[in-house]
Scaffold this active site. Structure first.
Site, mmCIF file in Angstrom:
data_model
loop_
_atom_site.group_PDB
_atom_site.id
_atom_site.type_symbol
_atom_site.label_atom_id
_atom_site.label_comp_id
_atom_site.label_asym_id
_atom_site.label_seq_id
_atom_site.Cartn_x
_atom_site.Cartn_y
_atom_site.Cartn_z
ATOM 1 N NE ARG A 91 -3.314 2.489 2.742
ATOM 2 C CZ ARG A 91 -3.176 3.351 3.756
ATOM 3 N NH1 ARG A 91 -2.397 3.071 4.792
ATOM 4 N NH2 ARG A 91 -3.816 4.492 3.751
ATOM 5 C CG HIS A 135 -0.980 8.916 3.425
ATOM 6 N ND1 HIS A 135 -1.104 7.566 3.681
ATOM 7 C CD2 HIS A 135 -0.596 9.471 4.602
ATOM 8 C CE1 HIS A 135 -0.784 7.316 4.940
ATOM 9 N NE2 HIS A 135 -0.469 8.467 5.528
HETATM 10 C C1 FCB Z 1 -0.985 7.285 10.701
HETATM 11 C C2 FCB Z 1 -0.607 7.812 9.335
HETATM 12 C C3 FCB Z 1 0.737 7.348 8.846
HETATM 13 C C4 FCB Z 1 1.759 7.298 9.957
HETATM 14 C C5 FCB Z 1 1.226 6.547 11.147
HETATM 15 C C6 FCB Z 1 2.211 6.407 12.284
HETATM 16 O O1 FCB Z 1 -1.847 8.176 11.317
HETATM 17 O O2 FCB Z 1 -1.577 7.433 8.392
HETATM 18 O O3 FCB Z 1 1.126 8.172 7.785
HETATM 19 O O4 FCB Z 1 2.147 8.573 10.278
HETATM 20 O O5 FCB Z 1 0.068 7.156 11.616
#
Ligand code: FCB
Length: 483
Positions: A91, A135
């Protein structure tokens, strides 16, 4: 030939071996801004995270994603590492400003070529690419035009989804629209500990709605571009909220946080409406008139599975005169990410903590999965992130021993197994993260990787947890350690 994430028959329960269902998806996860670097290469323009990380005082040690793990140049090596791990899926996210600089207009072929080459290399190794469209790296120009609090951003996102699906839909079957929209809305526009760093509770609620709308429009755009067997989903960081005591006040505090953390998304996404109690709890801030007729129907699209990220539970009570909202594990700010819930206090759950200060509690994952299965019985679940940061270092033998991470993963995978045995339709697990990377406001100070990254040289060193995970994948079962 790889197959998309699919229904698997649960294996019989065997507490000694803990075998996973045949065909269970074993993966690992990353995100573009956290690993790629090459921030100004091949036409990429700044995202809100470039702007934010370059603003003094925002990110620990002044770290930025300019170089990160240099995955943009080292991706072949990273694919080899994944092939050695034996993962069946990877992913990763597309960088919106790499694919469609400024968030409008045509795609940049060089940006798409990067993802075409990456996905081809994955497919050659039998690794299923699972693409997250967003993201957190909103093109800065879209933030300048108002960002997620503005409705038009949802339309821009749908256009971008169509363009990405058009370019990569021949090789990518599994698509996730948004990663953790809670963080985008409430940390980005509420507490300001994430980009773009705004601190306006109403803007945060508007952002949440427009992210939901963006998801709904993007799913429609994806389905229009992709073959019928393609899968569409969203990843939520559903908070497993527990009340400190069983008093009515504490139970009500938990209900309120559950509404602001979870049901603000699962309501419209999975049930086609915002929860009444959420509208009521936030009524003194907004009348929610930014939700227009037809919006919740547009948001409520059929999904092939729900992506769930879990790290730690959330423990709350009614505030009893404590100062502020307490630490909810989401970074320090004078502004709360919980609009209208200033009278809720957050507590550190009992038990050991990781380097993030997050409590290690696999029972939270079990309870979360069984609750989701009870609330949404027809919805398959995929753990799209789970993992832990510890203070890893290279020992004199040149190795990185991380027994705490192995114990964390063992405990959480045992919880996933227990949920599967209890009848929950969990189809896959993605370890966060493949590599140590840029951990948002914490910069490079927190290491979540199964693979250690020596930042000055970019050298990758698989930690002991990487070898442990490879063994789990090969056996499709957990080793028999005490839980
Ligand atoms: C989540 C995020 C990821 C990473 C982890 C630790 O909230 O999706 O990008 O930072 O935490």
């Amino acid at each position: 030939m790889t197959t998309a994430i699919r229904r698997v028959a649960p294996a019989p329960y065997n507490s000694a071996v803990r075998r996973f269902p045949q065909g269970f998806t074993w993966g690992t996860a990353t995100a573009a801004y956290q690993i790629e670097g090459a921030a100004a290469t091949d036409g990429r323009t700044p995202s809100i995270w470039d702007t934010y990380s370059h603003t003094p005082g925002r990110v620990r040690n002044g770290d930025t994603g300019d170089v990160a793990t240099d995955h943009y140049h080292r991706w072949r090596e990273d694919v080899e590492i994944m092939a050695d791990l034996g993962v069946s899926a990877y992913r990763f996210s597309l960088s919106w400003p790499r694919v469609q600089p400024t968030g409008r207009g045509p795609a940049v072929e060089k940006g798409l070529d990067f993802y075409r080459a990456l996905t081809d290399a994955l497919l050659e190794k039998g690794i299923e690419p699972v693409v997250t469209l967003y993201h957190w790296d909103l093109p800065q120009e879209l933030e300048d035009a108002g960002g997620w609090p503005e409705r038009a951003t949802a339309d821009r996102f749908a256009d971008y989804a169509a363009l990405a699906a058009h370019a990569l839909g021949d090789r990518v079957k599994t698509w996730i629209t948004l990663n953790e929209p809670w963080c985008s809305a409430f940390l980005g526009y509420g507490s300001g500990v994430h980009a773009p760093g705004r601190t306006d509770p109403v803007a945060a609620l508007r952002a949440a709605h427009h992210l939901n709308l963006a998801h709904g429009k993007a799913v429609q755009a994806l389905r229009a571009e992709l073959p019928a067997h393609a899968q569409a989903s969203v990843t939520l960081n559903i908070h497993h909220v527990r009340a400190l005591t069983e008093t009515a006040e504490d139970v009500d505090a938990a209900r309120r946080i559950d509404a602001l953390a979870n049901r603000v998304f699962t309501g419209p996404l999975l049930e086609g409406q915002y929860p009444q109690d959420l509208l009521h709890d936030t009524a003194r801030l907004t009348d929610w008139s930014f939700v227009r007729d037809g919006d919740t129907a547009a948001i409520h699209q059929p999904l092939d599975f729900l992506g769930v990220n879990y790290y730690t539970p959330t423990l709350v009570s009614a505030a009893r005169g404590e100062a502020g909202h307490g630490s909810d594990g989401h970074g320090m700010s004078d502004h709360s990410p919980w609009p209208g819930a200033d009278d809720v206090a957050f507590h550190r759950p009992p038990g050991n903590t990781t380097a993030m200060g997050w409590a290690v509690d696999p029972s939270g994952l079990y309870d979360l999965l069984t609750r989701l299965a009870a609330d949404f019985p027809a919805m398959p679940l995929v753990i799209t992130e789970n993992g832990a940061a510890f203070d890893d270092y290279v020992n004199p033998e040149g190795e990185v021993a991380d027994p705490d991470r192995i114990a964390y993963l063992q405990g959480h995978l045992a919880a996933v197994h227990r949920a599967i045995v209890a009848g929950v339709d969990v189809r896959g697990y993605f370890l966060w993260s493949l590599l140590d990377n840029f951990e948002w406001g914490y910069g490079y100070s927190k290491r979540f990787g199964a693979v250690y990254v020596d930042y000055p040289t970019g050298t990758r060193i698989p930690k002991s947890s990487a070898r442990w995970y490879a063994d789990v994948i090969r056996a499709n079962a957990l080793p028999t350690l005490p839980e």
